[in-house]
Design a protein around this motif. Structure first.
Motif, PDB file in Angstrom:
ATOM      1  N   TYR A 177      -0.691  12.450 -26.961  1.00  0.00           N
ATOM      2  CA  TYR A 177      -1.623  13.372 -26.315  1.00  0.00           C
ATOM      3  C   TYR A 177      -2.565  12.592 -25.397  1.00  0.00           C
ATOM      4  CZ  TYR A 177      -0.239  16.783 -29.906  1.00  0.00           C
ATOM      5  OH  TYR A 177       0.466  17.647 -30.713  1.00  0.00           O
ATOM      6  N   GLU A 323       3.339  21.008 -28.677  1.00  0.00           N
ATOM      7  CA  GLU A 323       2.123  20.211 -28.615  1.00  0.00           C
ATOM      8  C   GLU A 323       1.002  20.965 -27.900  1.00  0.00           C
ATOM      9  OE1 GLU A 323       4.873  18.095 -30.468  1.00  0.00           O
ATOM     10  OE2 GLU A 323       5.268  18.917 -28.470  1.00  0.00           O
ATOM     11  N   HIS A 405      -1.812  17.921 -35.860  1.00  0.00           N
ATOM     12  CA  HIS A 405      -0.426  17.515 -35.644  1.00  0.00           C
ATOM     13  C   HIS A 405       0.136  16.829 -36.882  1.00  0.00           C
ATOM     14  CE1 HIS A 405       2.956  16.136 -32.994  1.00  0.00           C
ATOM     15  NE2 HIS A 405       3.082  15.294 -34.013  1.00  0.00           N
TER      16      HIS A 405
END
Length: 412
Positions: A177, A323, A405
């Motif tokens: 990320y 995501e 996550h």
């Protein structure tokens, strides 16, 4: 909106107390503002971030973190292991500044002539430090690990991301990320988009050669390279949206043109170039080939040799759906639905975070950084600045994203 820390910021403040001492709401904000202002005042361009790297590495060591590297010259990583086994998720921060003079009249303005953090990378580094502090605090309930990647040279091509990857900085990551501050969004809003967030970019150069110069009074006796180059340019400007699907963004821009010095001489060589950008992979490749064919055909028609070079392609940032959804859920949980800004169209700018997404699933989120005129200057503007209230918000969000996550991976 700002709560400025006292100026000038003393770097010693940043090394006192260890990680636990930084994590009150006020402490986190003061720490991130001080870090950002120190980095903003001491910028370095790509692959020359030596002092930036030393400063950050020292800060992490003083807070009790383990630092690994170097990668790509000045880059490094910091890994935070949870108490429970699980995968490793990555978070990228870019470190370089731009070769532009800082025009802001603020105490933390760049002290380096002709170099300034005018794209927000100082903020990105500070936010990553905040993410480290917050994830470290939560490690007792974390299943897996978080790896922070501090990457050199995002702004130039070839950039730092491919070297970070080639040297093993992403080895073992499940996803990655990143953020980018955005002066078109208000502080407290976060821009999300699945798929293309930025464009693929290919700098290009063409050289038109006749083999000999000629007299401007008798252009019929030579090949007029200037005229041939302008014919090529006119055709190039008609390609996007004429031979490509107009519903799929593409931009072809000429940014440089050089041909000769004298007023009465037709030069033997003309060189010009620019950038090709697009979000559709097939359309982008098609345009590249079409540019070669058009230039070659027109050169042959008028008796000139034309060389076409594409330099250091950069792929598009292609955010993956799972995501982006993780980021969305984190934004909703921490800030509510008004904080989500779905971005209807991609930016035609480039971002080398794209290289990581060629290898891994992941997403880049745009972080609102504006509250008034002083913080609404566009990226790369000489007066670009951010509202620093965005720093702790972004740090809390991205720490939550990484923990979410890992939690989902553990539950799968």
């Amino acid at each position: 909106m700002r709560e400025p820390v006292a100026e000038p910021v003393s770097p010693s403040f940043l090394f006192e107390g260890g990680a636990e001492a930084q994590l009150t709401d006020t402490g986190l904000r003061e720490t991130l503002v001080a870090l950002r202002r120190h980095l903003h005042a001491h910028p370095e361009v790509g692959f020359e971030e030596h002092e930036t790297s030393r400063f950050l590495r020292r800060w992490f060591v003083e807070q009790g973190f383990d630092v690994t590297g170097p990668y790509a010259g000045t880059g490094f990583t910091v890994e935070i292991a949870g108490a429970l086994p699980g995968p490793t998720v990555g978070y990228r921060a870019d470190m370089d500044a731009l070769p532009i003079q800082d025009a802001k009249e603020v105490p933390y303005a760049s002290k380096c002539a002709g170099v300034a953090h005018l794209c927000g990378h100082d903020a990105h580094m500070a936010v990553a430090c905040g993410v480290a502090l917050l994830v470290h605090e939560a490690r007792g309930r974390m299943a897996g690990s978080v790896r922070l990647l501090f990457q050199p040279c995002e702004e130039k091509s070839p950039s730092g991301a491919p070297r970070m990857i080639a040297e093993g900085a992403t080895e073992g990551l499940e996803a990655i990320y990143a953020i980018h501050v955005d002066p078109t969004l208000a502080v407290g809003r976060f821009g999300l988009r699945v798929g293309a967030l930025t464009a693929a970019c290919a700098p290009w150069r063409m050289r038109v050669t006749s083999g000999q110069a000629g007299h401007s009074a008798r252009p019929h006796e030579t090949v007029d390279t200037i005229w041939v180059a302008t014919q090529i340019l006119n055709h190039l400007y008609q390609l996007a949206g004429r031979v490509t699907d107009a519903r799929k963004p593409a931009v072809l821009t000429v940014t440089r043109f050089h041909g000769g010095e004298a007023f009465n001489v037709i030069p033997g060589t003309v060189e010009f170039g620019g950038s090709l950008r697009g979000t559709d992979r097939e359309g982008f490749a098609f345009l590249r080939e079409k540019m070669r064919r058009v230039a070659g055909a027109l050169g042959a028609l008028y008796g000139a040799d034309v060389d076409v070079d594409f330099l250091d392609d950069l792929p598009a940032v292609m955010n993956t759906a799972a995501e982006v959804e993780t980021i969305r859920q984190a934004v909703l949980a921490r800030f509510g639905p008004e904080a989500v800004k779905d971005l209807p169209i991609p930016s035609m700018g480039g971002e080398d975070f794209a290289w990581y997404l060629e290898k891994l699933p992941g997403a880049l989120v745009r972080v609102g950084s504006a509250t008034g005129p002083e913080t609404r200057y566009p990226l790369h503007h000489a007066r670009f600045d951010i509202d620093e209230a965005a720093l702790p918000l972004a740090a809390h969000l991205m720490a939550e994203v990484l923990l979410l996550h890992l939690g989902r991976a553990a539950a799968a």
